[in-house]
Scaffold this motif. Structure first.
Motif, PDB file in Angstrom:
ATOM      1  N   THR A 174    -112.926  77.843  35.504  1.00  0.00           N
ATOM      2  CA  THR A 174    -112.342  77.419  34.230  1.00  0.00           C
ATOM      3  C   THR A 174    -112.116  75.918  34.234  1.00  0.00           C
ATOM      4  N   ARG A 175    -112.630  75.242  33.213  1.00  0.00           N
ATOM      5  CA  ARG A 175    -112.359  73.820  33.103  1.00  0.00           C
ATOM      6  C   ARG A 175    -111.120  73.606  32.251  1.00  0.00           C
ATOM      7  N   VAL A 176    -110.360  72.606  32.575  1.00  0.00           N
ATOM      8  CA  VAL A 176    -109.166  72.311  31.797  1.00  0.00           C
ATOM      9  C   VAL A 176    -109.530  72.144  30.335  1.00  0.00           C
ATOM     10  N   SER A 177    -110.696  71.588  30.095  1.00  0.00           N
ATOM     11  CA  SER A 177    -111.099  71.383  28.707  1.00  0.00           C
ATOM     12  C   SER A 177    -111.357  72.721  28.009  1.00  0.00           C
ATOM     13  N   ASP A 178    -111.740  73.741  28.760  1.00  0.00           N
ATOM     14  CA  ASP A 178    -111.909  75.066  28.156  1.00  0.00           C
ATOM     15  C   ASP A 178    -110.580  75.578  27.626  1.00  0.00           C
ATOM     16  N   ILE A 179    -109.565  75.423  28.441  1.00  0.00           N
ATOM     17  CA  ILE A 179    -108.236  75.876  28.028  1.00  0.00           C
ATOM     18  C   ILE A 179    -107.766  75.079  26.821  1.00  0.00           C
ATOM     19  N   ALA A 180    -108.002  73.772  26.875  1.00  0.00           N
ATOM     20  CA  ALA A 180    -107.584  72.929  25.754  1.00  0.00           C
ATOM     21  C   ALA A 180    -108.263  73.393  24.474  1.00  0.00           C
ATOM     22  N   LYS A 181    -109.560  73.655  24.562  1.00  0.00           N
ATOM     23  CA  LYS A 181    -110.277  74.088  23.368  1.00  0.00           C
ATOM     24  C   LYS A 181    -109.718  75.417  22.865  1.00  0.00           C
ATOM     25  N   ALA A 182    -109.496  76.335  23.792  1.00  0.00           N
ATOM     26  CA  ALA A 182    -108.979  77.644  23.400  1.00  0.00           C
ATOM     27  C   ALA A 182    -107.587  77.528  22.775  1.00  0.00           C
ATOM     28  N   ALA A 183    -106.832  76.545  23.230  1.00  0.00           N
ATOM     29  CA  ALA A 183    -105.478  76.381  22.706  1.00  0.00           C
ATOM     30  C   ALA A 183    -105.466  75.517  21.453  1.00  0.00           C
ATOM     31  N   GLY A 184    -106.590  74.919  21.159  1.00  0.00           N
ATOM     32  CA  GLY A 184    -106.647  74.058  19.988  1.00  0.00           C
ATOM     33  C   GLY A 184    -105.890  72.753  20.153  1.00  0.00           C
ATOM     34  N   VAL A 185    -105.870  72.254  21.374  1.00  0.00           N
ATOM     35  CA  VAL A 185    -105.220  70.962  21.612  1.00  0.00           C
ATOM     36  C   VAL A 185    -106.201  70.048  22.344  1.00  0.00           C
ATOM     37  N   ALA A 186    -105.833  68.790  22.454  1.00  0.00           N
ATOM     38  CA  ALA A 186    -106.686  67.852  23.189  1.00  0.00           C
ATOM     39  C   ALA A 186    -106.493  68.050  24.687  1.00  0.00           C
ATOM     40  N   ASP A 187    -107.484  67.663  25.440  1.00  0.00           N
ATOM     41  CA  ASP A 187    -107.401  67.821  26.894  1.00  0.00           C
ATOM     42  C   ASP A 187    -106.113  67.215  27.443  1.00  0.00           C
ATOM     43  N   GLY A 188    -105.834  66.019  27.018  1.00  0.00           N
ATOM     44  CA  GLY A 188    -104.688  65.307  27.553  1.00  0.00           C
ATOM     45  C   GLY A 188    -103.370  66.004  27.272  1.00  0.00           C
ATOM     46  N   THR A 189    -103.329  66.753  26.209  1.00  0.00           N
ATOM     47  CA  THR A 189    -102.088  67.429  25.826  1.00  0.00           C
ATOM     48  C   THR A 189    -101.628  68.404  26.907  1.00  0.00           C
ATOM     49  N   ILE A 190    -102.597  69.018  27.567  1.00  0.00           N
ATOM     50  CA  ILE A 190    -102.253  69.937  28.660  1.00  0.00           C
ATOM     51  C   ILE A 190    -101.317  69.241  29.639  1.00  0.00           C
ATOM     52  N   TYR A 191    -101.615  67.985  29.901  1.00  0.00           N
ATOM     53  CA  TYR A 191    -100.872  67.256  30.926  1.00  0.00           C
ATOM     54  C   TYR A 191     -99.519  66.760  30.438  1.00  0.00           C
ATOM     55  N   LEU A 192     -99.219  66.975  29.177  1.00  0.00           N
ATOM     56  CA  LEU A 192     -97.864  66.688  28.706  1.00  0.00           C
ATOM     57  C   LEU A 192     -96.942  67.835  29.065  1.00  0.00           C
ATOM     58  N   TYR A 193     -97.524  68.981  29.348  1.00  0.00           N
ATOM     59  CA  TYR A 193     -96.715  70.158  29.616  1.00  0.00           C
ATOM     60  C   TYR A 193     -96.848  70.677  31.042  1.00  0.00           C
ATOM     61  N   PHE A 194     -97.929  70.305  31.697  1.00  0.00           N
ATOM     62  CA  PHE A 194     -98.137  70.778  33.064  1.00  0.00           C
ATOM     63  C   PHE A 194     -98.659  69.635  33.931  1.00  0.00           C
ATOM     64  N   ASP A 195     -98.271  69.665  35.185  1.00  0.00           N
ATOM     65  CA  ASP A 195     -98.646  68.585  36.088  1.00  0.00           C
ATOM     66  C   ASP A 195    -100.125  68.597  36.430  1.00  0.00           C
ATOM     67  N   SER A 196    -100.687  69.762  36.528  1.00  0.00           N
ATOM     68  CA  SER A 196    -102.064  69.874  36.974  1.00  0.00           C
ATOM     69  C   SER A 196    -102.572  71.243  36.588  1.00  0.00           C
ATOM     70  N   LYS A 197    -103.832  71.441  36.808  1.00  0.00           N
ATOM     71  CA  LYS A 197    -104.424  72.741  36.525  1.00  0.00           C
ATOM     72  C   LYS A 197    -103.741  73.830  37.356  1.00  0.00           C
ATOM     73  N   GLU A 198    -103.446  73.497  38.585  1.00  0.00           N
ATOM     74  CA  GLU A 198    -102.802  74.483  39.438  1.00  0.00           C
ATOM     75  C   GLU A 198    -101.377  74.773  38.973  1.00  0.00           C
ATOM     76  N   ASP A 199    -100.706  73.739  38.544  1.00  0.00           N
ATOM     77  CA  ASP A 199     -99.348  73.920  38.035  1.00  0.00           C
ATOM     78  C   ASP A 199     -99.375  74.847  36.830  1.00  0.00           C
ATOM     79  N   LEU A 200    -100.426  74.760  36.056  1.00  0.00           N
ATOM     80  CA  LEU A 200    -100.563  75.624  34.893  1.00  0.00           C
ATOM     81  C   LEU A 200    -100.642  77.079  35.326  1.00  0.00           C
ATOM     82  N   LEU A 201    -101.416  77.331  36.359  1.00  0.00           N
ATOM     83  CA  LEU A 201    -101.546  78.704  36.846  1.00  0.00           C
ATOM     84  C   LEU A 201    -100.228  79.199  37.418  1.00  0.00           C
ATOM     85  N   VAL A 202     -99.594  78.351  38.188  1.00  0.00           N
ATOM     86  CA  VAL A 202     -98.318  78.738  38.780  1.00  0.00           C
ATOM     87  C   VAL A 202     -97.291  79.019  37.688  1.00  0.00           C
TER      88      VAL A 202
END
Lengths: 218, 218, 218, 218
Positions: free
Chosen positions: C51-79
């Motif tokens: 899974t690419r971070v950009s896949d999640i961003a697209k699925a969530a309808g947000v920009a890639d960078g937005t993920i990192y406003l809420y989570f430290d990293s891809k792994e942090d997202l899973l945790v």
DNA sequence: CATGAATGAGACTTCATTCAT
DNA sequence: TATGAATGAAGTCTCATTCAT
């Protein structure tokens, strides 16, 4: 600027490289040098931060990833560049300075050496004077100690000259060192940024020596 | 360093600001100054590239977006900072230099002025000497012309002194200018990076003047 | 699986988030949840690494960078995903288990709970059973302790039941815990990978309880 | 888990290898085994994705490129590993199960077999239970069918036992199969991640058999 | 004027795979 | 067969800048 302090920074990569070099040149032993030399050109043109690793790779005619076979990071590349060139200066200092007997001769030698190192290498001049200052970490963690050692060496020449009565004693040796280094650096900077005339630095070296020694006469 | 060359770079924002200043202080006219002053501190600590706009915003106590109400870009902020401070130097030069009658007095004035500008403002010293060199575009497109004008002014002092027989004539005025600027810059650099002792720059100014004038005596 | 062990891992981001939540919902307080829910879907379909971070961003309808406003990293997202869902399980356990009086009732409750958590959330089932095992670091550093605590809780139920004579005493409580967890995990895994029929897990829970309790009767 | 389903995935490499094996051992026929055995160790320690091909090469004492003389890709290496080890399990099943006459004996045999396969091979246990789940493609495209066949085999034992009246008929054979597999997997997982005591799995096999058979008694 | 959440372009770096020797 | 230097595609993450409120 002892030998040991120089070899203090040794990345995994450079250690590997040394082993490789010691074992004799492999197929493309010159690739490291090609990358370094491309880096001088590109860093000089664009600065450290504005230069992309891929720019250097393109200029060196290698793939992006190849850079990382020889250097740990973009910053390591700059540091290696710096070390590689500073090494020449240091070797020269250790060999030539002891041969000079008077403070005047020694100061002249330092001046000729520092400017001569850059003569004919305009890009290197710019890298050393301008680019290296772009990485604060590099400046503070790496360059500062070597820089101090270099200044100390100059200051010692002055201080010895003062003790022997050859130079006036009413100025701080360290101030003289800092001013001398700065003057040389300023000359190199303007030479690098402006029209770098052939032989200009040699003439500059003679004139600066003359002014400095006259200014330091007792 | 003529007035016209200074006004060459004028962003939409800075023009607006000037109009505002001319019209007298507005309610939040100090916000621009708060940002500039925060920028000096942060740039000095971290360098231009390593500094994030949000760092400056936090240090200034404003929102990130607010920065862009006063400056066009991060680089514009650095340029504005530079201009703001160089302005003082230029005003001083234009007012004080003509009052001095001898080349010696003028050179002394330049030295005291350049170092005095930084005395008590360690952060500014670091920004001017180190940080400004981090943006190559800034260096080449903006700083270079002003820099040349400044060097020219010093060279003219030397050249005039040579014509009047006050200074030795066997050295290039431009070389002297470059060396002098470099020496001052080197002193400021090491002062900024090392222990910046109180009054150290004033003493340094006196000693440097003494050496330079003795070295330039006919 | 104490409360404190759960809150042990707290990234800068999640701490910031808590502060934000405590201060009341901002404009898009639901964005974190939107990202988490998109992550469940995408992780379940492709696995953690594919899974690419950009896949999640697209699925969530947000920009890639937005993920990192809420989570430290891809792994942090899973945790975070894991924690978020495990929290439900733990709350439920702490509230419901003490109400049950017999070991049989408690084991039944655990079984219903673990499978019920996933019922209706096929994607989550896959994430919890399969995906979480993809990050070895996550597995060893984070999941293992919580996992042990969970197993310990089950083992204690068995051990208490043995002491009271309710359950046969000739089997290791920890073995029973590991086998029970494994059986539940296996059921969830095949349910997630195969045809996940409605209500299938509830029926499975009843049958597994029946077999397990019959197998553990003294 | 029929033979045909096993041979479904056959890369150019593995076909070549089979031919080689059939033709008898070559000089470097053991290199393939050395790589596989290194892969077990490294995969078990770091997981599939975190393991670099070069890590395996180093552990096997071969060059990176050599791996690709024996395997098509990193994933093919994992699949080959899996096949190689599952082969043992399948052979055993085909030979031993038909000798057992009762459902109880058969279930016991399956349990002993699955755990016994891992006993003494902690690394393999971890690879099979944890690592194989890291490649979703592997899991879905390759493992799922074999997995189903294996579960079907267990379910058939149960179903036959129900028809003969040996086992209770009120539980789904497939559920029992899934739970049994899961329990075994759970035991192996915790054994692999925790302290893998000597002989632990054998004891676990006996206890699990006992519980399961008591739970399935009519 | 001020805010700060959101954006998204772009950089550095890794590593599976290839191929000349 | 074996090697390992070289490749270059691709992903994670950062951060200057915008804009709706």
């Amino acid at each position: 600027m002892s030998e040991s302090s120089l070899s203090a920074r040794k990345s995994a990569k450079s250690r590997r490289d040394e082993a490789r070099r010691a074992a004799g040149p492999r197929r493309s032993g010159d690739k490291r040098e090609r990358i370094l030399s491309a880096a001088v050109r590109v860093f000089a043109r664009s600065g450290f931060f504005a230069t992309r690793v891929s720019d250097i790779a393109k200029a060196a005619g290698v793939a992006d990833g190849t850079i990382y076979l020889y250097f740990d990071s973009k910053e390591d590349l700059l540091v290696s560049l710096f070390e590689d060139r500073v090494d020449r200066l240091l070797s020269y200092m250790r060999e030539e300075l002891p041969k000079k007997k008077t403070a005047a001769d020694r100061l002249e030698a330092v001046i000729e050496m520092q400017l001569g190192l850059l003569e004919g290498e305009r890009d290197l001049a710019e890298v050393v004077t301008v680019i290296v200052r772009q990485s604060t970490r590099l400046m503070k963690e790496y360059a500062a100690p070597h820089f101090s050692a270099y200044l100390d060496a100059i200051a010692r020449i002055v201080s010895d000259g003062q003790k022997s009565g050859e130079l006036r004693a009413d100025v701080s040796p360290h101030l003289v060192a800092r001013a001398t280094f700065g003057a040389l650096d300023g000359i190199a900077l303007t030479w690098a940024l402006g029209r770098a005339e052939e032989g200009g630095l040699k003439r500059a070296a003679r004139q600066l020596s003359s002014i400095l020694l006259a200014g330091l006469a007792p």
